[in-house]
Write an enzyme that holds these catalytic residues in place. Sequence first.
Site, PDB file in Angstrom:
ATOM      1  N   LYS A  71       0.819  -1.223   0.000  1.00  0.00           N
ATOM      2  CA  LYS A  71       0.000   0.000   0.000  1.00  0.00           C
ATOM      3  C   LYS A  71       0.851   1.271   0.000  1.00  0.00           C
ATOM      4  CE  LYS A  71      -4.328  -1.637   2.064  1.00  0.00           C
ATOM      5  NZ  LYS A  71      -5.243  -1.495   3.217  1.00  0.00           N
ATOM      6  N   HIS A 117      -1.915  -3.555  -4.644  1.00  0.00           N
ATOM      7  CA  HIS A 117      -1.023  -3.561  -3.479  1.00  0.00           C
ATOM      8  C   HIS A 117      -0.535  -4.962  -3.138  1.00  0.00           C
ATOM      9  CE1 HIS A 117      -4.542  -4.782  -1.017  1.00  0.00           C
ATOM     10  NE2 HIS A 117      -3.658  -5.160  -0.120  1.00  0.00           N
ATOM     11  N   HIS A 154      -3.253 -12.672   0.566  1.00  0.00           N
ATOM     12  CA  HIS A 154      -4.174 -12.537   1.704  1.00  0.00           C
ATOM     13  C   HIS A 154      -5.540 -11.977   1.300  1.00  0.00           C
ATOM     14  CE1 HIS A 154      -2.606  -8.409   1.561  1.00  0.00           C
ATOM     15  NE2 HIS A 154      -3.625  -8.037   2.310  1.00  0.00           N
ATOM     16  N   HIS A 155      -5.728 -11.630   0.028  1.00  0.00           N
ATOM     17  CA  HIS A 155      -7.057 -11.235  -0.451  1.00  0.00           C
ATOM     18  C   HIS A 155      -7.678 -12.299  -1.354  1.00  0.00           C
ATOM     19  CE1 HIS A 155      -7.664  -7.261   1.233  1.00  0.00           C
ATOM     20  NE2 HIS A 155      -6.395  -6.959   0.954  1.00  0.00           N
ATOM     21  N   ASP A 159      -7.245 -10.448   9.372  1.00  0.00           N
ATOM     22  CA  ASP A 159      -7.310  -9.083   8.833  1.00  0.00           C
ATOM     23  C   ASP A 159      -8.755  -8.613   8.726  1.00  0.00           C
ATOM     24  OD1 ASP A 159      -6.207  -6.721   7.764  1.00  0.00           O
ATOM     25  OD2 ASP A 159      -6.472  -7.440   5.714  1.00  0.00           O
TER      26      ASP A 159
END
Length: 405
Positions: free
Chosen positions: A264, A289, A313-314, A342
Site C-alpha cells: 500500500k 497492493h 491474503h485477499h 485481517d
Amino acid sequence: MTLSPQQMVPQRGQDLCHLAFRQTLELLKVTDDVLEELCHQSPRLPDLDGLVVRALNDIAGGTGPLGSRAPSHVFVVHGRPPILTGTVYAVGQGRSVPAFGPFELEAHRSYAYSAASEEVLVSNAEDEGDPESYQARFYPAVREAVGAPIRNFVTYRITGDRPGAVIAFNYPGQATRYEGQVLSALAITLASLWTLSSRVAQVEEAFLYLIGALARASEVNDQVTGDHILRVSRYAETLALAAGYDPEEARTIGYSAELHDVGKIHTPRELLRSPRPLAPADVEIMRQHTLQGEKIIGTSPRLAMARRIAGAHHERWDGSGYPRGLSGEDIPREARLCRLVDVYDALRSERPYKPALSHDESCRIMLEGDRRTRPDRDFDPELLRIFREIHADFQRIHAEIQPWG
C-alpha cells in the site's frame, strides 16, 4: 600387555583429552550450522547448556575407563554477581535432563562458583578433611538437585558476553586434573557459543524491528495505525498456534503478517482515505497492493512467508478473490489465516466509510455473514472453525492493543 596403575593414569588422561577435543569439534560445528542458518531463515540456536551435558553423556555411555568417568550432575550458571541464575542437569540419561531450576542464587553462597577462577578448579571432599563442612559450602538447591552427598566437583569459570560457570559434581572416585581438562574444553567452547547466541539475538531483534518499521511506513497514507499491524500480528500467531503450528512457525507467521499490506505504500493516498465507494478503475489500482507487496518483499528466503501472505491474503476460499483467483488449498495456508484475522480487525476498526463494530457483532459477521462477507465463500472452513473456538482471545488482544494502551 597389561598396564600398571601408574601407566594407566596418563593413558586415561590422554584418552579424555582426545575425547574433549572431539566434543569441541562437534560443538564448533554447531557454530557453523547456526551461521549458515542465519543467512537463510530465522536462526534458532539449540539448547547450548544442554550441549555440554550431552557431551558428558557421551563419556558416560562409553566403554572401559571412559564410561566410568562422567559426573552425576552438571550445574550451568549464568549472570554477574551478586545474582546468578543456574540449572542443574542430570548426566547419564542419554539426553540433557534438567533436574532442578532454573533458579536464582547469590554468588557468595555458591562455593563452587565463587571458588572458581578462569582456570579449572578440581576439589575432592576427602582432601578437605571435614565432609559435613564440605556439604555446607554448596547452595542448598544444588545439594537437593544432586540428591546425594557431594564428594567432589570440577568447575570452570567463564567470562565474556555471558559470564558464568560450568560445574560438574560427583565423578566416580577422585576427580582429577584430566576431568578438569575435559570440562574446561567444553566450557570454553560453550562460552564462544554463548557469545554467538548473543550476537544472533541482536541480529534477530534488529530484523524484527525493521519489519515493524517497514510495516508502519507502508501505512503512512492509510487510516489504519501501527496498532492494527500489531493486532494482526498477535491474532495471526494466536490462530496459528491453535491451528497446530509449532511455536516457531507461529511466531514466523506473526511477524510475517505485519507486512501483509506493505504494498500500500504505492497506493494513492486519496484512494486509501476515500469515504465513498471506489470506481472500478480505482478498485483495480487498490488491488495492485498485493503484487506490489510481493515486489517490495522480494525473494529473500527469510521473508518467503511474508511474501506469500502479502500476495495472497485477499484470495478467497471459493476463488473469487484477487490477484490470481486462487481457491481452496491452492491459497497458501498462512495467507488464508492472515485473511481471516485481517477481516476481523477491519470489522473492529473505524474506517472513513464505516464505524468500528463490537466483538460480538464482528464475530456474527465472520461466522454468519452479511451483505459483504460470506463465510463459506471467504474463509478456510477449518480456520473459521478454530476461530469460533478461540474468538475470546481475539477480543482480549484487541483490548490490550489500543492507541491509549
